[in-house]
Design a protein around this motif. Structure first.
Motif, PDB file in Angstrom:
ATOM      1  N   GLU A  46      10.206 -21.751 -12.421  1.00 14.64           N
ATOM      2  CA  GLU A  46      11.217 -22.796 -12.646  1.00 14.64           C
ATOM      3  C   GLU A  46      12.565 -22.178 -12.994  1.00 14.64           C
ATOM      4  O   GLU A  46      13.613 -22.624 -12.511  1.00 14.64           O
ATOM      5  N   ARG A  47      12.555 -21.120 -13.822  1.00 17.66           N
ATOM      6  CA  ARG A  47      13.807 -20.460 -14.198  1.00 17.66           C
ATOM      7  C   ARG A  47      14.424 -19.734 -12.997  1.00 17.66           C
ATOM      8  O   ARG A  47      15.647 -19.705 -12.841  1.00 17.66           O
ATOM      9  N   VAL A  48      13.566 -19.134 -12.149  1.00 17.72           N
ATOM     10  CA  VAL A  48      14.062 -18.462 -10.938  1.00 17.72           C
ATOM     11  C   VAL A  48      14.737 -19.485 -10.022  1.00 17.72           C
ATOM     12  O   VAL A  48      15.838 -19.252  -9.510  1.00 17.72           O
ATOM     13  N   ALA A  49      14.111 -20.649  -9.835  1.00 19.41           N
ATOM     14  CA  ALA A  49      14.674 -21.697  -8.966  1.00 19.41           C
ATOM     15  C   ALA A  49      15.972 -22.247  -9.558  1.00 19.41           C
ATOM     16  O   ALA A  49      16.921 -22.543  -8.823  1.00 19.41           O
ATOM     17  N   ALA A  50      16.030 -22.357 -10.886  1.00 14.55           N
ATOM     18  CA  ALA A  50      17.254 -22.848 -11.524  1.00 14.55           C
ATOM     19  C   ALA A  50      18.413 -21.876 -11.292  1.00 14.55           C
ATOM     20  O   ALA A  50      19.555 -22.296 -11.089  1.00 14.55           O
ATOM     21  N   ARG A  51      18.124 -20.571 -11.277  1.00 12.43           N
ATOM     22  CA  ARG A  51      19.178 -19.567 -11.099  1.00 12.43           C
ATOM     23  C   ARG A  51      19.573 -19.407  -9.622  1.00 12.43           C
ATOM     24  O   ARG A  51      20.744 -19.295  -9.298  1.00 12.43           O
ATOM     25  N   PHE A  52      18.592 -19.404  -8.711  1.00 16.05           N
ATOM     26  CA  PHE A  52      18.871 -19.062  -7.317  1.00 16.05           C
ATOM     27  C   PHE A  52      18.859 -20.260  -6.364  1.00 16.05           C
ATOM     28  O   PHE A  52      19.162 -20.112  -5.188  1.00 16.05           O
ATOM     29  N   GLN A  54      17.019 -24.221  -5.023  1.00 12.67           N
ATOM     30  CA  GLN A  54      15.749 -24.723  -4.475  1.00 12.67           C
ATOM     31  C   GLN A  54      15.371 -24.040  -3.165  1.00 12.67           C
ATOM     32  O   GLN A  54      14.217 -24.090  -2.751  1.00 12.67           O
ATOM     33  N   ALA A  55      16.312 -23.359  -2.517  1.00 13.36           N
ATOM     34  CA  ALA A  55      16.020 -22.664  -1.256  1.00 13.36           C
ATOM     35  C   ALA A  55      14.990 -21.549  -1.452  1.00 13.36           C
ATOM     36  O   ALA A  55      14.360 -21.126  -0.480  1.00 13.36           O
ATOM     37  N   VAL A  56      14.808 -21.071  -2.680  1.00 19.69           N
ATOM     38  CA  VAL A  56      13.831 -19.997  -2.920  1.00 19.69           C
ATOM     39  C   VAL A  56      12.423 -20.555  -3.143  1.00 19.69           C
ATOM     40  O   VAL A  56      11.502 -19.802  -3.454  1.00 19.69           O
ATOM     41  N   LEU A  57      12.267 -21.881  -2.976  1.00 23.22           N
ATOM     42  CA  LEU A  57      10.941 -22.491  -3.108  1.00 23.22           C
ATOM     43  C   LEU A  57      10.431 -22.931  -1.746  1.00 23.22           C
ATOM     44  O   LEU A  57      11.178 -23.459  -0.916  1.00 23.22           O
ATOM     45  N   LEU A  63       6.865 -19.541  -4.325  1.00 19.97           N
ATOM     46  CA  LEU A  63       8.095 -18.765  -4.195  1.00 19.97           C
ATOM     47  C   LEU A  63       8.293 -18.319  -2.747  1.00 19.97           C
ATOM     48  O   LEU A  63       7.394 -17.749  -2.140  1.00 19.97           O
ATOM     49  N   HIS A  64       9.474 -18.565  -2.207  1.00 18.34           N
ATOM     50  CA  HIS A  64       9.840 -18.115  -0.860  1.00 18.34           C
ATOM     51  C   HIS A  64      10.403 -16.695  -1.016  1.00 18.34           C
ATOM     52  O   HIS A  64      11.606 -16.500  -1.169  1.00 18.34           O
ATOM     53  N   ARG A  65       9.518 -15.715  -0.991  1.00 18.01           N
ATOM     54  CA  ARG A  65       9.896 -14.321  -1.287  1.00 18.01           C
ATOM     55  C   ARG A  65      10.946 -13.777  -0.317  1.00 18.01           C
ATOM     56  O   ARG A  65      11.834 -13.043  -0.714  1.00 18.01           O
ATOM     57  N   LYS A  66      10.800 -14.149   0.946  1.00 19.63           N
ATOM     58  CA  LYS A  66      11.747 -13.634   1.939  1.00 19.63           C
ATOM     59  C   LYS A  66      13.156 -14.137   1.642  1.00 19.63           C
ATOM     60  O   LYS A  66      14.131 -13.386   1.687  1.00 19.63           O
ATOM     61  N   LYS A  67      13.275 -15.418   1.339  1.00 12.95           N
ATOM     62  CA  LYS A  67      14.583 -16.012   1.038  1.00 12.95           C
ATOM     63  C   LYS A  67      15.162 -15.383  -0.232  1.00 12.95           C
ATOM     64  O   LYS A  67      16.341 -15.017  -0.269  1.00 12.95           O
ATOM     65  N   LEU A  68      14.339 -15.220  -1.251  1.00 11.64           N
ATOM     66  CA  LEU A  68      14.817 -14.595  -2.493  1.00 11.64           C
ATOM     67  C   LEU A  68      15.243 -13.155  -2.221  1.00 11.64           C
ATOM     68  O   LEU A  68      16.272 -12.694  -2.717  1.00 11.64           O
ATOM     69  N   GLY A  69      14.455 -12.442  -1.417  1.00 10.01           N
ATOM     70  CA  GLY A  69      14.784 -11.064  -1.061  1.00 10.01           C
ATOM     71  C   GLY A  69      16.136 -10.959  -0.372  1.00 10.01           C
ATOM     72  O   GLY A  69      16.922 -10.049  -0.658  1.00 10.01           O
ATOM     73  N   GLU A  70      16.411 -11.923   0.528  1.00  7.32           N
ATOM     74  CA  GLU A  70      17.707 -11.925   1.228  1.00  7.32           C
ATOM     75  C   GLU A  70      18.861 -12.095   0.245  1.00  7.32           C
ATOM     76  O   GLU A  70      19.919 -11.489   0.393  1.00  7.32           O
TER      77      GLU A  70
END
Length: 198
Positions: A46-52, A54-57, A63-70
């Protein structure tokens, strides 16, 4: 006794971890813990999504690891933010498991596999740090072959980590994995005997 096990990308750390487990070591995998702390519905996710955003979900809440990695790969500030969110809960679980395994199995070597051990300044957690080492040129070749990427992409990934030779200067135990697997096994056998591990 415990050791922190680390290396650079494409150095063969997982191979060495498996060899240690076959000898009787107990393995704690920081990457596995990192996956556990961001399971769907977890407060860390939830904290990761708040910072980065909803696209990282993923649609299922994972968790959408590829999107977060980008997002984080070429942005040091974003990478630092992610580490500040993930590292405290990961460290707490690592510490708890280390203490539990060492008390339950005092005769066994506890190996904690931490890819970014030096970058995260976690040396203090371990009796000794073992580095799986190969020269940088070989690291590039293995990474390109393993991931099917260009030299430029491999260079970029290596730049995101501390140089392997800097890590080598910090480790108490260096396992050179640039040759045959039998040679890597021989080095581990020597380590095992020198430490008097049963």
């Amino acid at each position: 006794m415990n050791i922190g096990l680390t290396g650079g990308i494409a150095c063969g750390k997982s191979t060495v971890a498996a060899m240690l487990v076959r000898r009787g070591a107990v393995l704690i995998d920081a990457d596995q813990i990192a996956r556990e702390v961001v399971e769907p519905g977890s407060p860390v996710l939830e904290r990761v999504a708040a910072r980065f955003g909803q696209a990282v979900l993923l649609p299922d809440g994972g968790l959408h690891r590829k999107k977060l990695g980008e997002i984080i790969f070429n942005d040091a500030s974003a990478r630092d933010d992610l580490q500040n969110l993930l590292h405290p809960p990961i460290r707490a679980i690592m510490k708890e498991r280390m203490q539990r395994y060492e008390s339950e199995r005092p005769d066994r070597l506890v190996v904690v596999d931490v890819p970014l051990l030096f970058e995260s300044k976690l040396e203090w957690m371990f009796t000794e740090v073992m580095l799986v080492y190969i020269p940088r040129e070989l690291q590039l070749r293995r990474l390109m072959r393993r991931d099917g990427i260009t030299l430029e992409q491999a260079e970029s990934r290596l730049r995101a980590q501390m140089p392997i030779d800097d890590k080598k200067a910090l480790a108490q135990i260096v396992i050179d994995n640039s040759g045959e697997l039998a040679e890597t096994e021989r080095q581990l056998e020597l380590f095992w005997r020198e430490r008097g591990i049963t």
